[in-house]
Design an enzyme around this catalytic site. Sequence first.
Site, PDB file in Angstrom:
ATOM      1  NE  ARG A  15      32.325  41.980 -30.436  1.00 31.35           N
ATOM      2  CZ  ARG A  15      32.063  41.783 -31.731  1.00 31.35           C
ATOM      3  NH1 ARG A  15      31.980  40.546 -32.206  1.00 31.35           N
ATOM      4  NH2 ARG A  15      31.906  42.808 -32.551  1.00 31.35           N
ATOM      5  CE  LYS A  75      33.282  45.477 -35.947  1.00 33.49           C
ATOM      6  NZ  LYS A  75      32.535  44.593 -36.887  1.00 33.49           N
ATOM      7  CE1 TYR A  96      35.025  37.831 -37.415  1.00 35.16           C
ATOM      8  CE2 TYR A  96      34.933  38.804 -35.224  1.00 35.16           C
ATOM      9  CZ  TYR A  96      34.713  37.737 -36.071  1.00 35.16           C
ATOM     10  OH  TYR A  96      34.180  36.574 -35.570  1.00 35.16           O
ATOM     11  CG  HIS A  98      33.700  42.827 -41.822  1.00 32.43           C
ATOM     12  ND1 HIS A  98      33.071  41.676 -42.243  1.00 32.43           N
ATOM     13  CD2 HIS A  98      33.763  42.760 -40.474  1.00 32.43           C
ATOM     14  CE1 HIS A  98      32.755  40.939 -41.185  1.00 32.43           C
ATOM     15  NE2 HIS A  98      33.169  41.571 -40.104  1.00 32.43           N
ATOM     16  CD  GLU A 120      36.572  39.714 -42.277  1.00 35.88           C
ATOM     17  OE1 GLU A 120      36.906  40.621 -43.063  1.00 35.88           O
ATOM     18  OE2 GLU A 120      36.987  39.633 -41.095  1.00 35.88           O
ATOM     19  CG  ASP A 200      20.224  29.599 -48.958  1.00 34.45           C
ATOM     20  OD1 ASP A 200      20.798  30.212 -48.043  1.00 34.45           O
ATOM     21  OD2 ASP A 200      20.809  29.139 -49.949  1.00 34.45           O
ATOM     22  CB  ILE A 269      22.790  39.504 -39.686  1.00 32.86           C
ATOM     23  CG1 ILE A 269      21.640  39.274 -38.707  1.00 32.86           C
ATOM     24  CG2 ILE A 269      24.061  38.866 -39.118  1.00 32.86           C
ATOM     25  CD1 ILE A 269      21.285  37.805 -38.524  1.00 32.86           C
ATOM     26  CG  ASP A 272      30.083  43.900 -39.499  1.00 29.01           C
ATOM     27  OD1 ASP A 272      30.208  45.108 -39.234  1.00 29.01           O
ATOM     28  OD2 ASP A 272      29.999  43.031 -38.631  1.00 29.01           O
ATOM     29  CG  ASN A 302      29.390  46.900 -32.556  1.00 31.78           C
ATOM     30  OD1 ASN A 302      28.408  47.564 -32.858  1.00 31.78           O
ATOM     31  ND2 ASN A 302      30.102  47.160 -31.470  1.00 31.78           N
TER      32      ASN A 302
END
Length: 372
Positions: A15, A75, A96, A98, A120, A200, A269, A272, A302
């Site tokens: 990206r 990133k 991003y 994290h 984020e 959830d 997922i 990160d 990623n």
Amino acid sequence: MKIGVPKEIKTDENRVALTPAGARELTGAGHQVLIERGAGVGSSISDADYVANGATIVDDVDDVWADSDMIMKVKEPIAAEYPRLAAHKNQVLFTYLHLAAGRECTDALVAANNVAIAYETVRLRDNSLPLLTPMSEVAGRMAPLMGAHHLMRPGGGHGSLISGVPGVAPVNVVVIGAGVAGLAAATLAVGLHANVKILDRNLDRLRQVDHHFDGRLQTIASSTLSLEEACIDADIVIGAVLVVGAKAPKLVSNELVAKMRKGSVLVDISVDQGGCFEATRPTTHSDPVFEVNGSIFYCVANMPGAVPNTSTAALANATLPYAMELAHHGWREAVLADDALAEGVNVVNGSITYGPVAEAHGLDYTPLRDLL
């Protein structure tokens, strides 16, 4: 303002932080955009495309960092980039980060004495995350595809087709978390005709999901017992848990994995943010999986980097309005005028200004308002 866009150097990251359309908007407003040569190649964007829209191509990445008032990335900086963080005094880094899952990067940003704003943690008043949402949607939609691939025998799994065929049942897919990524994962899994359960703790959210899918999946109130029962029966488990800016909770233990069917697949997922499976460790697109107790773990940090044509455009569409605010007004005035953007500020001149990051590493926390 001078805005610099270096090429991403994290493994398998294709990206780029800005599209030619974004360059046109920024340069048209009187700013200068510096693009490292070849930065857009992985996303099928040529240097000529950038030049045609007002950007300047720079051969040396060190010059991009040293000459820019704001760096836009995709990133978080990695070790090779740490020395560049202090190349320009009072520089803004917009990417991003994290940081709750990355102590080394946190320390490097604190030492750099600049301003780090994390995509984020930019958060609107309704608690939505406008700069995380597009990548959560991409990663969420990729997760069942990756799970389905690795469930096949060549991918290391037990050799089942996610959709089944007439006379043979589809596989069981469990999605942990009904947020943006979880909903996207469930959408693809339902579309692939899998038998889908989504868990959830928020019952109102589960009601929304049930209404959205018109009963085509099963919603389950998450508890230790219900999660264990769902995972034991699952062929694919997708972890889509998010605690904004903080480490993800560990919800699936190695002991639980040992009870699952051999050759099942777990896709995290949340990697990160440290991951929501006990065994999670970051992997790459080149080497995406590892085995734990007979199950396959896919923990690529990623995921959207595998589909850069889609994800670069989706990310840039979301970040550009905030980049324009920062470029027009400078970071102080921009965050004073925009509460959502203020939520994104993680580090300012050596001080950690985002509570969950400080808490994750046992470091001092300074409220942003004290520095404004």
